[in-house]
Design an enzyme around this catalytic site. Sequence first.
Site, PDB file in Angstrom:
ATOM      1  N   ASP A 166      33.653  30.025 -90.918  1.00 51.13           N
ATOM      2  CA  ASP A 166      32.632  29.262 -90.206  1.00 51.13           C
ATOM      3  C   ASP A 166      31.792  28.505 -91.242  1.00 51.13           C
ATOM      4  O   ASP A 166      31.210  29.113 -92.151  1.00 51.13           O
ATOM      5  CB  ASP A 166      31.742  30.232 -89.409  1.00 51.13           C
ATOM      6  CG  ASP A 166      30.575  29.536 -88.728  1.00 51.13           C
ATOM      7  OD1 ASP A 166      29.681  30.252 -88.228  1.00 51.13           O
ATOM      8  OD2 ASP A 166      30.573  28.296 -88.688  1.00 51.13           O
ATOM      9  N   ASP A 177      48.834  20.441 -86.222  1.00 49.26           N
ATOM     10  CA  ASP A 177      49.574  21.052 -85.115  1.00 49.26           C
ATOM     11  C   ASP A 177      49.489  20.092 -83.921  1.00 49.26           C
ATOM     12  O   ASP A 177      48.412  19.919 -83.341  1.00 49.26           O
ATOM     13  CB  ASP A 177      48.924  22.401 -84.765  1.00 49.26           C
ATOM     14  CG  ASP A 177      49.836  23.304 -83.956  1.00 49.26           C
ATOM     15  OD1 ASP A 177      49.725  24.531 -84.094  1.00 49.26           O
ATOM     16  OD2 ASP A 177      50.676  22.769 -83.200  1.00 49.26           O
ATOM     17  N   ASP A 214      54.378  21.755 -81.441  1.00 46.93           N
ATOM     18  CA  ASP A 214      54.270  22.883 -80.516  1.00 46.93           C
ATOM     19  C   ASP A 214      55.352  22.829 -79.429  1.00 46.93           C
ATOM     20  O   ASP A 214      55.561  21.776 -78.808  1.00 46.93           O
ATOM     21  CB  ASP A 214      52.877  22.796 -79.845  1.00 46.93           C
ATOM     22  CG  ASP A 214      52.553  24.000 -79.013  1.00 46.93           C
ATOM     23  OD1 ASP A 214      52.427  25.085 -79.584  1.00 46.93           O
ATOM     24  OD2 ASP A 214      52.433  23.846 -77.781  1.00 46.93           O
ATOM     25  N   GLU A 261      58.326  24.085 -83.368  1.00 47.18           N
ATOM     26  CA  GLU A 261      58.283  25.425 -82.796  1.00 47.18           C
ATOM     27  C   GLU A 261      59.245  25.422 -81.618  1.00 47.18           C
ATOM     28  O   GLU A 261      59.118  24.590 -80.710  1.00 47.18           O
ATOM     29  CB  GLU A 261      56.878  25.801 -82.315  1.00 47.18           C
ATOM     30  CG  GLU A 261      56.837  27.242 -81.849  1.00 47.18           C
ATOM     31  CD  GLU A 261      55.732  27.560 -80.880  1.00 47.18           C
ATOM     32  OE1 GLU A 261      55.312  26.665 -80.132  1.00 47.18           O
ATOM     33  OE2 GLU A 261      55.278  28.716 -80.854  1.00 47.18           O
ATOM     34  N   HIS A 308      49.319  33.228 -84.816  1.00 49.98           N
ATOM     35  CA  HIS A 308      48.202  33.415 -83.876  1.00 49.98           C
ATOM     36  C   HIS A 308      48.673  33.851 -82.492  1.00 49.98           C
ATOM     37  O   HIS A 308      47.854  34.126 -81.612  1.00 49.98           O
ATOM     38  CB  HIS A 308      47.446  32.096 -83.769  1.00 49.98           C
ATOM     39  CG  HIS A 308      48.295  31.017 -83.200  1.00 49.98           C
ATOM     40  ND1 HIS A 308      49.413  30.507 -83.843  1.00 49.98           N
ATOM     41  CD2 HIS A 308      48.234  30.368 -82.028  1.00 49.98           C
ATOM     42  CE1 HIS A 308      49.977  29.603 -83.089  1.00 49.98           C
ATOM     43  NE2 HIS A 308      49.284  29.490 -81.982  1.00 49.98           N
ATOM     44  N   ASP A 309      50.000  33.874 -82.306  1.00 52.10           N
ATOM     45  CA  ASP A 309      50.548  34.301 -81.006  1.00 52.10           C
ATOM     46  C   ASP A 309      51.111  35.713 -81.060  1.00 52.10           C
ATOM     47  O   ASP A 309      51.652  36.198 -80.064  1.00 52.10           O
ATOM     48  CB  ASP A 309      51.707  33.378 -80.591  1.00 52.10           C
ATOM     49  CG  ASP A 309      51.257  31.978 -80.277  1.00 52.10           C
ATOM     50  OD1 ASP A 309      52.063  31.049 -80.491  1.00 52.10           O
ATOM     51  OD2 ASP A 309      50.106  31.808 -79.835  1.00 52.10           O
TER      52      ASP A 309
HETATM   53  O1  TEU Z   1      53.354  28.978 -78.276  1.00 52.37           O
HETATM   54  C1  TEU Z   1      54.642  28.775 -77.703  1.00 52.37           C
HETATM   55  C2  TEU Z   1      55.249  30.009 -77.200  1.00 52.37           C
HETATM   56  O2  TEU Z   1      56.399  30.292 -77.345  1.00 52.37           O
HETATM   57  C3  TEU Z   1      54.402  30.868 -76.439  1.00 52.37           C
HETATM   58  O3  TEU Z   1      55.218  31.377 -75.437  1.00 52.37           O
HETATM   59  C4  TEU Z   1      53.859  31.956 -77.346  1.00 52.37           C
HETATM   60  O4  TEU Z   1      54.713  32.161 -78.448  1.00 52.37           O
HETATM   61  C5  TEU Z   1      53.762  33.243 -76.590  1.00 52.37           C
HETATM   62  O5  TEU Z   1      52.663  33.869 -77.086  1.00 52.37           O
HETATM   63  C6  TEU Z   1      55.023  34.101 -76.692  1.00 52.37           C
HETATM   64  O6  TEU Z   1      54.822  35.264 -75.907  1.00 52.37           O
HETATM   65  C7  TEU Z   1      52.721  27.740 -78.549  1.00 52.37           C
HETATM   66  C8  TEU Z   1      51.425  28.030 -79.271  1.00 52.37           C
HETATM   67  O7  TEU Z   1      51.709  28.652 -80.521  1.00 52.37           O
HETATM   68  C9  TEU Z   1      50.595  28.917 -78.376  1.00 52.37           C
HETATM   69  O8  TEU Z   1      49.402  29.337 -79.038  1.00 52.37           O
HETATM   70  C10 TEU Z   1      50.254  28.147 -77.108  1.00 52.37           C
HETATM   71  O9  TEU Z   1      49.553  28.998 -76.225  1.00 52.37           O
HETATM   72  C11 TEU Z   1      51.541  27.626 -76.432  1.00 52.37           C
HETATM   73  O10 TEU Z   1      52.453  27.032 -77.331  1.00 52.37           O
HETATM   74  C12 TEU Z   1      51.182  26.549 -75.411  1.00 52.37           C
HETATM   75  O11 TEU Z   1      50.773  25.387 -76.104  1.00 52.37           O
END
Ligand code: TEU
Length: 568
Positions: free
Chosen positions: A27, A104, A200, A252, A333-334
């Site tokens: 931050d 991204d 993405d 991705e 982050h996912d």
């Molecule tokens: O994630 C794509 C994706 O495959 C999602 O299904 C995610 O991996 C999920 O958590 C799997 O269970 C991308 C981004 O990384 C994610 O943060 C976004 O929420 C999503 O696309 C929609 O833009």
Amino acid sequence: MTNEPKEVVPWWKDAVIYHVYPRSFQDGNGDGVGDLAGITTRLPYIRDLGASAIWMGPVFSSPQVDNGYDISDYRTIDPLFGTREDMELLIERAHELDIRVLLDLVFNHTSDQHRWFIESRDNPGGPYGDWYIWRDAPNNWQGFFSLPAWTWSPERGQYYLHLFTPEQPDLNWENPAVRKELAETANFWLDRGVDGFRLDVINVISKRTGLPSLPPGRAPNGYFIDGPSTAEWLREFRSRLRSDREIVLVGETPGVTPEAARRYTRPAVDPRGAEVPAALDMVLLFDHLAVDHGPEGRWDPRPLEIGALRDVVERWQRELAEPSWPSIYLSNHDQPRVVSRYGSETEFRYESATALATAFYLQRGTPIVYQGDEIAMRNYPLDRPDEIVDIESANAYRKLVEQHGLDSTVAFERVRREARDNGRTPMQWNTDAHAGFTGATPWFPVNPDYIQWNVSTQMEQTQRSVLRYFCRLLSMRRELAVFRDGDFRMIRSDAASPLFAFRRSLLDRSVLVVANLSSHEVSRVVSIMEDESVREVLLCNYAERTQRSGEPGQLRAWETVVFEMRGN
Ligand code: TEU
């Protein structure tokens, strides 16, 4: 021994990419949320770690329904993260430190607050009427977030498609005007000095003609994953990008098949016989992060079987051999934190974090290190369902209880382990309040273990410092050409064995990477290491195996060793 690189290669084959989740990194303005100014102050740290590029999650204008993956204006920075000047300063400073910058881009869908969608909804006959996917009746597609994929718009009197939340309507890539505008948007940021993009869910942009319903039990591949025009549109997208320097496109690709991944990452030949560059330079795969999924998928987690992990890695290293180029990552982050998910977050936290990093980041491909993994940050101790902030995880919990009839405790235990919140807690910099991430109340609480597990403490530690180990690991990877240019050969083990071992060979040089991915000792590995062919230990996560000797036939709990070998 020869260590000369094979040839001049694109910068991203030499790179280590550091993945920054802007909301939780640093931050800079005291509002409790990470921002661009904060990232800029931490660029020297990223460089000193050994990273040569950063991938930042989306920082564009967004209502933040999906933490910025619902974009309402691709060309402006959301005030939450700062200003365009902050972005320009970050890019300038990064380049001064020889760090390249990837943004991204979320091009499969926008926010429902984007002016394009509002226009499309309110003025069907206008210029944006066909920029999204509207139908009089929905098909049976289900979205990725435990939600239906269609929502009724009373304003337009039709349904619109959204593979994610209803606030994330899918763009209609069939429309040439959409494709042209998105390429121009990318050029807008290339003109401002960025060096590439993470795209993405880019393999869901093409939907099967006519949007037919899925036959029962059928996977969506060919329907809305790896659809018919994906490769063609991505090659067109790349051909429209302007840049006076070499850029990288990382796609991705959830659910991607090996055949489709090769189609995206290999040059093609056009009808005139001329070579056309690969649409993407790399894809982000998911199979290695699904080996602990049960029959019902992510929200039905099972214990990890190392044999399954070995098989997936070996398969994708084979499928994406020359001329394709893999990416390598362990979390983002996912995903939950890898030391909690695949490692030992309590007894062998240092050993397991370093063993997993060695087992993955020395494979063939570009390593992507997710912020915090370099200090073995672990899952957040979620205690109650109402602590879950992430929309996908909250939807999953609700669906398990309301539709699958699971007891709320059972449902919460499943989601707690997998929730995306686990990987989104603030970066742990030091022992100050809120781990030095912010002077305000953070948007999400800092993991209470930050007092013991933070950057500053690990910089001071001379023993069992995950951070210091990461620096040595990434430095060794950068110095030895065998890790970039060498081939990859998995060492076969019994299915039940926790041994993860592979060989990298280049000309007359070869290295053997071995890791015991378990909390118990593994013996009888001497056959792998044929003691006489071991030349020296290049890296080990246990202090005392600095010499070649020392029971070469066994590995202690989560022990990993990198050997230089004679011959290849
Ligand atoms: O994630 C794509 C994706 O495959 C999602 O299904 C995610 O991996 C999920 O958590 C799997 O269970 C991308 C981004 O990384 C994610 O943060 C976004 O929420 C999503 O696309 C929609 O833009």
